[in-house]
Motif scaffolding. Structure first.
Motif, PDB file in Angstrom:
ATOM      1  N   THR A 151       0.971  -1.384   0.138  1.00  0.00           N
ATOM      2  CA  THR A 151       0.011  -0.026   0.157  1.00  0.00           C
ATOM      3  C   THR A 151       0.728   1.512   0.178  1.00  0.00           C
ATOM      4  O   THR A 151       0.585   2.110  -0.493  1.00  0.00           O
ATOM      5  N   GLN A 152       1.986   1.206   0.506  1.00  0.00           N
ATOM      6  CA  GLN A 152       2.910   2.627   1.029  1.00  0.00           C
ATOM      7  C   GLN A 152       3.795   2.994  -0.389  1.00  0.00           C
ATOM      8  O   GLN A 152       3.689   4.162  -0.895  1.00  0.00           O
ATOM      9  N   MET A 153       3.769   1.684  -1.081  1.00  0.00           N
ATOM     10  CA  MET A 153       4.732   1.568  -2.776  1.00  0.00           C
ATOM     11  C   MET A 153       3.562   2.280  -3.650  1.00  0.00           C
ATOM     12  O   MET A 153       3.912   3.098  -4.355  1.00  0.00           O
ATOM     13  N   ALA A 154       2.537   1.874  -3.055  1.00  0.00           N
ATOM     14  CA  ALA A 154       1.739   1.947  -4.177  1.00  0.00           C
ATOM     15  C   ALA A 154       1.056   3.388  -4.329  1.00  0.00           C
ATOM     16  O   ALA A 154       0.507   4.624  -5.415  1.00  0.00           O
ATOM     17  N   ASP A 155       0.953   3.816  -2.732  1.00  0.00           N
ATOM     18  CA  ASP A 155       1.308   5.772  -2.758  1.00  0.00           C
ATOM     19  C   ASP A 155       2.087   6.054  -3.034  1.00  0.00           C
ATOM     20  O   ASP A 155       1.884   7.324  -3.852  1.00  0.00           O
ATOM     21  N   VAL A 156       3.448   6.239  -3.090  1.00  0.00           N
ATOM     22  CA  VAL A 156       4.678   6.981  -3.456  1.00  0.00           C
ATOM     23  C   VAL A 156       4.141   6.821  -5.267  1.00  0.00           C
ATOM     24  O   VAL A 156       4.664   8.188  -5.448  1.00  0.00           O
ATOM     25  N   GLN A 157       4.381   5.528  -5.760  1.00  0.00           N
ATOM     26  CA  GLN A 157       3.781   5.881  -7.123  1.00  0.00           C
ATOM     27  C   GLN A 157       3.083   6.574  -7.583  1.00  0.00           C
ATOM     28  O   GLN A 157       2.840   7.721  -8.490  1.00  0.00           O
ATOM     29  N   ALA A 158       1.621   6.591  -6.624  1.00  0.00           N
ATOM     30  CA  ALA A 158       0.677   7.779  -7.615  1.00  0.00           C
ATOM     31  C   ALA A 158       0.724   9.505  -6.980  1.00  0.00           C
ATOM     32  O   ALA A 158       0.726  10.064  -7.856  1.00  0.00           O
TER      33      ALA A 158
ATOM     34  N   THR B 156       8.398  18.235 -13.489  1.00  0.00           N
ATOM     35  CA  THR B 156       9.734  18.730 -14.858  1.00  0.00           C
ATOM     36  C   THR B 156       9.436  20.384 -15.686  1.00  0.00           C
ATOM     37  O   THR B 156      10.355  20.454 -15.473  1.00  0.00           O
ATOM     38  N   ASP B 157       8.554  20.647 -15.663  1.00  0.00           N
ATOM     39  CA  ASP B 157       7.487  21.686 -16.275  1.00  0.00           C
ATOM     40  C   ASP B 157       8.491  22.728 -15.341  1.00  0.00           C
ATOM     41  O   ASP B 157       8.847  24.141 -15.930  1.00  0.00           O
ATOM     42  N   TYR B 158       8.334  22.709 -14.019  1.00  0.00           N
ATOM     43  CA  TYR B 158       8.582  23.767 -13.321  1.00  0.00           C
ATOM     44  C   TYR B 158      10.725  23.434 -12.814  1.00  0.00           C
ATOM     45  O   TYR B 158      10.444  24.548 -13.569  1.00  0.00           O
TER      46      TYR B 158
ATOM     47  N   TYR C 193       4.223  10.135  -7.351  1.00  0.00           N
ATOM     48  CA  TYR C 193       5.041  10.820  -8.641  1.00  0.00           C
ATOM     49  C   TYR C 193       4.490  10.779  -9.735  1.00  0.00           C
ATOM     50  O   TYR C 193       4.702  11.851 -10.406  1.00  0.00           O
ATOM     51  N   ASP C 194       3.289   9.672  -9.651  1.00  0.00           N
ATOM     52  CA  ASP C 194       2.769   9.914 -11.215  1.00  0.00           C
ATOM     53  C   ASP C 194       1.799  11.609 -10.908  1.00  0.00           C
ATOM     54  O   ASP C 194       1.527  11.862 -12.667  1.00  0.00           O
ATOM     55  N   LYS C 195       1.489  12.227  -9.863  1.00  0.00           N
ATOM     56  CA  LYS C 195       0.734  13.311 -10.129  1.00  0.00           C
ATOM     57  C   LYS C 195       1.394  14.494 -10.461  1.00  0.00           C
ATOM     58  O   LYS C 195       0.994  15.333 -10.920  1.00  0.00           O
ATOM     59  N   ASN C 196       2.712  14.034  -9.708  1.00  0.00           N
ATOM     60  CA  ASN C 196       3.545  15.311  -9.643  1.00  0.00           C
ATOM     61  C   ASN C 196       4.392  15.390 -10.703  1.00  0.00           C
ATOM     62  O   ASN C 196       5.164  16.308 -10.520  1.00  0.00           O
TER      63      ASN C 196
END
Length: 140
Positions: free
Chosen positions: A99-106, A116-118, A108-111
């Motif tokens: 669950t913790q790994m899935a939260d970190v991946q989510a 990258t743009d910043y 990452y994907d969201k931000n």
């Protein structure tokens, strides 16, 4: 009549006191010594009683702590038996880690796009113009 009796008693007392003064003094000294001995004995009894009270309180406290620790251990064993180690330490379970790994991946994907743009805008968007102060400093 009462006043007369009272005076007679005082007179007889003072006469008898004159005749038996050394005996009375010796008796009073003996009584004082007895009182002092009784006081000393009473102080010893009180000190012993206080020491015994403290000792009994300590024993009662130790017995209560022992009983509490045994009860606590019994409840812990019962809890571990019913729920196992995963409930006691949820960070130890594979499901928790997943669950913790899935939260970190989510996150990452969201931000990812925003970060990258910043960074790109900060690198590319550097102002290449020099201020008047910078120009005068460099021309010297």
């Amino acid at each position: 009549r009462e006043d007369h009796c009272h005076r007679h008693w005082l007179k007889s007392f003072s006469l008898s006191a004159n005749y038996s003064c050394p005996v009375a003094m010796a008796q009073s000294q003996q009584f004082i010594k007895q009182l002092q001995a009784a006081e000393d004995q009473a102080e010893k009894i009180i000190a012993t009683a206080n020491a015994n009270r403290v000792k009994k309180l300590q024993q009662a406290k130790q017995a209560a702590e022992k009983e509490y620790n045994e009860y606590k251990e019994k409840l812990n064993e019962k809890f571990q038996g019913e729920f196992g180690t995963e409930v006691a330490d949820p960070t130890n379970s594979a499901a928790y880690r997943q669950t913790q790994m899935a939260d970190v991946q989510a996150d990452y994907d969201k931000n990812k796009k925003q970060v990258t743009d910043y960074v790109f805008n900060k690198v590319v968007g550097v102002n290449m113009d020099l201020s008047a102060i910078q120009i005068s400093t460099l021309s010297k």
